[in-house]
Design a protein around this motif. Structure first.
Motif: not given
Lengths: 352, 352
Positions: B72-73, B76, B79-80, B83, B88-89, B107, B111-114
């Motif tokens: 999970i790290d 993160i 994801w960053k 960002i 965008d979506r 995964f 989950t990024y921006k749902r």
């Protein structure tokens, strides 16, 4: 009051805690976890605990209260607790709390072992009329709100009016902004009714109507491809202001306070761009500015606010799109707004 | 070779990189990200980069190679980066790598921006015949494999045989275990064919048959309620041994090496509990023990192994259920096994 049937799950209003207990008993779950925060644990859990004690067995997972808890790091903590408890795929998670708990608990449950059942028991007005309906789960990363999440429906939602009596006035106002929004986007009569109601403690009938509106919109468009964007009125600018405040103010704005600002700005944009009548803009500004304390937005913060708007999940290809109003009760999606227009709308709010 | 049509997406075998390029071009994506690891970046990316360069623009996100990255790290961190890139979506994520990349990238994207679109370009034999098909995404928390994840389908999968030529023998063997499993659970002819094939570099035709089998099983049961459990043969014990080895051995077992051990143990359980003929048990043990190096499992580790088995996602209510074989080519799900039986099966393996 009538149970609202969403896409795949019921939203209970009458005897909802009794309904919750029988839901759990019928579900034949291997384990039951109640996710809650310290505030809810102190004020709301006691209201229902007598009824929940009928259940054979449940474990309580408590997190710190506040938006600061709604992070991926807290999720990791909860996942680890579920692992330590030996939670299997037939476990149930009951999210008892405000939007932080229902959003984060939904995300944790929807991803633990690729998904376990969860139900929402929203305890704040905001989470009752907004977060608990629609199947959006989410947590923040790097201060960006709900940037990580899933679309996952709960198995049921349980609305309990008594929880609202435990809330401070500011929390009521926070939820009220979403209710006013529901009127503004699709229901003039509801907007008019809200204007003349005692809003210090909205009745469960008003909550029911808001949930009905939100449910109609989201069941028609579960993955936010079109009409669901109606709910975004006030949120493009409101979210940016909220994020800014969360990062910079000691006593930061509540969600509703920020959305109220966003709705005033976006009503101004509606007036300038798609013909919302002057009288309706004046009415919206007056009602919202009367209910919510005025917030100081300096010109020097505009670039940061624009940056936050650009990072909004709903925007694509570097353009900022707003949901606006043609009239009170009539929304219009995908209105591209320029930086200048957005700044002017902030200036309009600042000048009120 | 025929494109396999899964539930909602195609799995390309012929000219797959050309297919990938035209998929990306037709998709009108706002941004394209290629998630890869250092090994793949070094060995596989060059094979396709000439073709990918036709694309106007893409960004590469590279993570460290190995199961240690599948946490999970690392999510993160990714994801960053998304960002920061302003994804965008309408962004696309291309997962180019082995199972770590396809599972974790799936995964992160889901989950990024749902949820943004992603495609799988598996570069190892294991990820081609296993991870890239079936819509399971996942990462590890606290060393528990795939404990967090979603069921989300990719938009397409692209199989490229040339990647396999870059793999060391041990990586080929790791994927081979899943192929042998496909034969053992539903296709005796395929098992027989594998036994007599050159397995140092399995042909793309053999890969195609494995993908066909896996796809048939998972499209019938996307959320693992029933028949999909067939794929779990060898995995209850195999996963436990794998987790143990990952935590304790300097040179830890590959997935396939662990699953081969699991299949031998579970073949023994099949023989003891549901009548797998002695001759077939002997055949399975001989083939697998001949292909894979023998691993020392001490009696003192049994309690830890049992604990890992209990934490397996597929188990409920504190019982350990195994998928076993009635015959080669005929599986049987939900066979409850006692601790004693499981230990005896480990002893059988240890005594080979």
């Amino acid at each position: 009051m009538q149970t609202i049937q969403s896409d795949s799950y019921p939203i209970f209003f009458d005897n909802s805690i009794t309904q919750l207990v029988s839901f759990v008993k019928q579900g034949n779950y291997s384990r039951v976890f109640i996710l809650t925060d310290e505030n809810t644990g102190e004020h709301c859990l006691p209201i229902v605990k007598g009824q929940l004690d009928v259940l054979d067995n449940f474990d309580i997972i408590e997190v710190n209260a506040g938006e600061e808890s709604k992070t991926i790091d807290f999720c990791i903590g909860i996942w680890k607790m579920l692992i330590d408890f030996g939670a299997d795929r037939k476990a149930l998670m009951i999210n008892l709390g405000g939007g932080v708990i229902t959003d984060m608990g939904g995300f944790v449950a929807s991803t633990y072992k690729r998904g376990i059942d969860f139900v929402q028991v929203p305890t704040t007005l905001l989470s009752q009329v907004d977060a608990s309906v629609g199947g959006k789960t989410g947590v923040d990363v790097d201060g960006i709100k709900n940037i990580i999440g899933t679309f996952t429906q709960p198995k049921a939602v349980f609305m309990h009016g008594d929880f609202l009596k435990t809330l401070p006035a500011r929390q009521i106002l926070s939820g009220l902004a979403e209710m006013l929004k529901h009127g503004l986007i699709v229901d003039t009569a509801y907007w008019d009714k809200l204007k003349t109601s005692d809003l210090s403690l909205p009745s469960i009938e008003l909550v029911h109507r808001s949930v009905e509106i939100k449910n109609e919109v989201v069941t028609e468009d579960p993955h936010e491809k079109g009409i669901r964007k109606a709910l975004n009125f006030g949120h493009t600018i409101g979210h940016a202001v909220e994020t800014y405040s969360l990062m910079n103010d000691e006593d930061s704005l509540s969600h509703g306070e920020a959305i109220a600002i966003g709705m005033i700005c976006e009503a101004w944009l509606s007036n300038k761009k798609i013909g919302l009548p002057d009288s309706e803009l004046a009415e919206i500004s007056q009602v919202l500015n009367g209910l919510y304390p005025h917030y100081k937005i300096k010109e020097s913060t505009f670039p940061t606010l624009l940056e936050h708007m650009l990072k909004d999940k709903k925007n694509q290809n570097g353009k900022i799109n707003c949901t606006l109003l043609k009239h009170i009760g009539q929304y219009s999606i995908d209105n591209n707004c320029t930086d200048d227009e957005l700044c002017d709308s902030l200036r309009y709010y600042a000048g009120l």
